[in-house]
Design an enzyme around this catalytic site. Structure first.
Site: not given
Ligand code: PGA
Length: 247
Positions: A9, A11, A91, A93, A163, A169, A209
């Site tokens: 991904n 991003k 996702h 985010e 996730e 991250g 991660s």
């Protein structure tokens, strides 16, 4: 047997030129050990798609309407026109920064499936929810909501990405035991909705991660069928290391 699926991904990273360099460097290294893919920003999708023979190319989002007054949005038909058949949906985010809700994730899931494409639907708890012990409740709510009205025939092709937001991250990956426990739980939720046989076909990824060196043991977990990988998917060497580590 569920074939593992590992998707990078990206991003909001990589220009078209950088995407071209990446695909040219990585595509020929892709092995049959798993389905390997990259999710790129919209602008680079066509380049990635035209250069990739082995890598799956996925979008990172799409809209749930076919067309219309939705400034800045992209439809499934636009993605299909350039051969993109995969889309990441929900996702964290997007949920956190762009107002994505369980209802919009559901609408998008239905649209993507209706278009004959494959969604990678993300679920996962925040740090606060993790610390409050509500991981499974959150994952259940998000999973049930995302697949509302999804037909039994369609469910088998979806990919779910578990996730935990606190692991994205941050360098703080969930242990394999935690990831397995939650992925097994999510599979149980799908089984409650669609029966065990269907649930056994759904591929469930872990994301947060993930590093090349951790991938093999992660995938040894019985209910973990792949990974959604952010940071470690961006560099050619690191992506190739993932492929090599899987053998
Ligand atoms: P990360 O991102 O691997 O950089 O934690 C994962 C993701 O957001 O999908």
């Amino acid at each position: 047997m569920r074939k593992p699926i590992i998707v990078g991904n990206w991003k909001m990273n990589k220009t078209i030129a950088e995407t071209k360099a990446f695909v040219e460097a990585v595509d020929s290294s892709v092995s049959d050990s798993a389905d390997w893919g990259i999710a790129t920003p919209y602008l680079a999708l066509q380049t990635a798609k035209s250069l990739a023979s082995n890598l799956i190319v996925a979008a990172e989002n799409c809209h749930f309407e076919e067309s219309g007054a939705f400034t800045g949005e992209i439809s499934t038909s636009m993605l299909k026109e350039i051969g993109v058949e995969w889309v990441i949906l929900g996702h964290s985010e997007r949920r956190q920064y762009f107002g994505e809700t369980n209802a919009t994730v559901n609408a998008k899931t239905l649209k993507v499936l209706d278009a004959g494409m494959t969604p990678i639907v993300c679920v996962g708890e925040t740090l606060e929810e993790y610390e409050a012990g509500s991981t499974k409740d959150v994952c259940k709510t998000q999973t049930v909501a995302a697949f509302k009205d999804v037909c039994p025939k369609c469910i088998e092709k979806v990919v779910i990405a578990y996730e935990p937001v606190w692991a994205i991250g941050t360098g703080k990956t969930a242990t394999n035991e935690i990831a397995q426990d939650v992925c097994a739980y999510i599979r149980g939720v799908v089984a409650e909705l669609y029966g065990q046989e269907a649930a056994d076909k759904v591929r469930i990824q872990y994301g947060g991660s993930v590093k090349p060196e951790g991938l093999k043991t992660l995938l040894e977990q019985p209910d973990i069928d792949g990974a959604l990988v952010g940071g470690a998917s961006l560099l050619e060497d690191s992506y190739i290391a993932m492929i090599e580590n899987l053998g």
